[in-house]
Design a protein around this motif. Sequence first.
Motif, PDB file in Angstrom:
ATOM      1  N   ILE A  43      64.492  32.142  25.281  1.00 46.93           N
ATOM      2  CA  ILE A  43      64.362  31.122  26.189  1.00 46.93           C
ATOM      3  C   ILE A  43      64.323  30.741  27.329  1.00 46.93           C
ATOM      4  N   VAL A  44      63.218  30.309  27.850  1.00 48.64           N
ATOM      5  CA  VAL A  44      63.313  30.350  29.371  1.00 48.64           C
ATOM      6  C   VAL A  44      63.862  28.812  29.929  1.00 48.64           C
ATOM      7  N   GLU A  45      64.660  29.056  31.377  1.00 51.39           N
ATOM      8  CA  GLU A  45      64.922  27.077  31.717  1.00 51.39           C
ATOM      9  C   GLU A  45      64.445  26.615  33.162  1.00 51.39           C
ATOM     10  N   TYR A  46      63.199  26.213  33.304  1.00 52.98           N
ATOM     11  CA  TYR A  46      62.653  25.974  34.394  1.00 52.98           C
ATOM     12  C   TYR A  46      63.679  25.171  35.067  1.00 52.98           C
ATOM     13  N   GLY A  47      63.992  25.211  36.187  1.00 53.17           N
ATOM     14  CA  GLY A  47      64.227  23.958  37.027  1.00 53.17           C
ATOM     15  C   GLY A  47      66.429  23.695  36.361  1.00 53.17           C
ATOM     16  N   PRO A  48      66.694  24.601  35.951  1.00 56.57           N
ATOM     17  CA  PRO A  48      68.720  24.322  35.737  1.00 56.57           C
ATOM     18  C   PRO A  48      68.684  23.335  36.065  1.00 56.57           C
ATOM     19  N   GLY A  49      68.358  23.014  38.064  1.00 57.13           N
ATOM     20  CA  GLY A  49      69.733  22.132  38.627  1.00 57.13           C
ATOM     21  C   GLY A  49      71.190  22.643  38.442  1.00 57.13           C
ATOM     22  N   THR A  50      71.804  21.737  38.030  1.00 59.38           N
ATOM     23  CA  THR A  50      73.560  22.260  37.642  1.00 59.38           C
ATOM     24  C   THR A  50      73.936  22.746  36.715  1.00 59.38           C
ATOM     25  N   GLY A  51      72.955  22.746  35.222  1.00 61.24           N
ATOM     26  CA  GLY A  51      72.579  23.174  33.876  1.00 61.24           C
ATOM     27  C   GLY A  51      73.556  22.278  32.885  1.00 61.24           C
ATOM     28  N   VAL A  52      72.962  21.030  33.020  1.00 58.52           N
ATOM     29  CA  VAL A  52      73.461  20.350  31.576  1.00 58.52           C
ATOM     30  C   VAL A  52      72.516  20.921  30.456  1.00 58.52           C
ATOM     31  N   PHE A  53      70.839  20.907  30.361  1.00 58.90           N
ATOM     32  CA  PHE A  53      70.555  21.912  29.476  1.00 58.90           C
ATOM     33  C   PHE A  53      70.591  23.057  29.237  1.00 58.90           C
ATOM     34  N   THR A  54      70.970  23.293  30.402  1.00 57.88           N
ATOM     35  CA  THR A  54      71.318  25.530  29.986  1.00 57.88           C
ATOM     36  C   THR A  54      72.608  25.291  28.940  1.00 57.88           C
ATOM     37  N   GLU A  55      73.657  24.574  28.845  1.00 52.32           N
ATOM     38  CA  GLU A  55      75.138  24.209  28.509  1.00 52.32           C
ATOM     39  C   GLU A  55      74.643  24.193  27.065  1.00 52.32           C
ATOM     40  N   LYS A  56      73.577  23.198  26.622  1.00 53.70           N
ATOM     41  CA  LYS A  56      72.997  22.657  25.456  1.00 53.70           C
ATOM     42  C   LYS A  56      72.350  24.063  24.837  1.00 53.70           C
ATOM     43  N   ILE A  57      71.834  24.342  25.474  1.00 55.87           N
ATOM     44  CA  ILE A  57      71.053  26.055  24.933  1.00 55.87           C
ATOM     45  C   ILE A  57      72.237  26.897  24.320  1.00 55.87           C
ATOM     46  N   LEU A  58      73.013  26.861  25.074  1.00 56.09           N
ATOM     47  CA  LEU A  58      74.083  27.631  25.555  1.00 56.09           C
ATOM     48  C   LEU A  58      75.113  28.472  24.750  1.00 56.09           C
ATOM     49  N   GLU A  59      75.018  26.917  23.940  1.00 53.61           N
ATOM     50  CA  GLU A  59      76.599  25.726  23.117  1.00 53.61           C
ATOM     51  C   GLU A  59      75.598  26.399  21.483  1.00 53.61           C
ATOM     52  N   ARG A  60      74.358  25.981  21.291  1.00 48.05           N
ATOM     53  CA  ARG A  60      73.676  26.421  20.313  1.00 48.05           C
ATOM     54  C   ARG A  60      72.800  27.463  19.845  1.00 48.05           C
ATOM     55  N   ARG A  61      72.959  28.413  20.982  1.00 47.08           N
ATOM     56  CA  ARG A  61      71.395  29.598  20.624  1.00 47.08           C
ATOM     57  C   ARG A  61      72.386  30.937  19.720  1.00 47.08           C
ATOM     58  N   ASN A  62      71.970  31.742  19.292  1.00 50.58           N
ATOM     59  CA  ASN A  62      72.314  32.739  18.657  1.00 50.58           C
ATOM     60  C   ASN A  62      72.870  33.653  19.290  1.00 50.58           C
ATOM     61  N   LYS A  63      74.156  34.392  19.549  1.00 58.33           N
ATOM     62  CA  LYS A  63      73.946  35.201  21.106  1.00 58.33           C
ATOM     63  C   LYS A  63      73.976  36.320  21.769  1.00 58.33           C
ATOM     64  N   GLU A  64      73.304  36.147  20.795  1.00 58.30           N
ATOM     65  CA  GLU A  64      71.627  37.687  20.697  1.00 58.30           C
ATOM     66  C   GLU A  64      70.840  36.833  21.562  1.00 58.30           C
ATOM     67  N   THR A  65      70.420  35.694  21.361  1.00 54.57           N
ATOM     68  CA  THR A  65      69.144  35.068  22.421  1.00 54.57           C
ATOM     69  C   THR A  65      69.292  35.148  23.649  1.00 54.57           C
ATOM     70  N   LEU A  66      67.921  35.730  24.383  1.00 47.79           N
ATOM     71  CA  LEU A  66      68.389  36.545  26.052  1.00 47.79           C
ATOM     72  C   LEU A  66      67.670  34.795  26.310  1.00 47.79           C
ATOM     73  N   VAL A  67      68.647  33.993  27.906  1.00 46.63           N
ATOM     74  CA  VAL A  67      68.685  33.028  27.886  1.00 46.63           C
ATOM     75  C   VAL A  67      68.377  33.406  29.453  1.00 46.63           C
ATOM     76  N   VAL A  68      66.949  33.132  30.295  1.00 44.94           N
ATOM     77  CA  VAL A  68      66.975  32.792  31.625  1.00 44.94           C
ATOM     78  C   VAL A  68      66.733  31.531  31.574  1.00 44.94           C
TER      79      VAL A  68
END
Length: 185
Positions: A43-68
């Motif tokens: 999963i890639v996130e463009y323009g995360p700002g302070t990370g509000v979407f990032t937090e949601k992605i990290l909470e829900r992702r499979n722990k092996e999923t790589l997030v950039v």
Amino acid sequence: MKKGSFIYQYLFNPRTVGAVRPSSGFLSNKMVEGIKYKDTKYIVEYGPGTGVFTEKILERRNKETLVVVIESNQAFYQVLKKKFNNVRNLIIIFGSAEHIEQYLKEYNIPYVDYIISGLPFASLPQNVSKEILSNTLKVLKTGGEFVTFQYTKVKIPFLRNYFPNITVNREFRNIPPAYILHCKL
């Protein structure tokens, strides 16, 4: 007013920071709810700002999923580095989404399943938007999805040049209300 705040960054960088405050939890949930987390590797996130979407992605992702996450604002990049310090399988890049191919090569990432975007396409220069979307198409796997939000529908025809299949939803509980665009080839 803190340098890392949305209002400060919006006032001093209005072309690249599209809002005076972070997205609401309601918008954040809608942005990431369609991700098939069980089968997603990248999963890639463009323009995360302070990370509000990032937090949601990290909470829900499979722990092996790589997030950039790719952030071009130095103050927000520093906020992200501090906030997500030592999070496993998370790469935080200070740079522009225009260079997504280069970043993926650096980290040996063959493709992307989902790209979540907080970029303000309505205020970005047209040539930058074109470059980002062209390169997005190159890295998104077949069947992958590009999810973005905008405050108006003005950029939907432009986005259809890249993604002919766009589903539009609305989140009224965000300030201001936002359109969530699920874009597929």
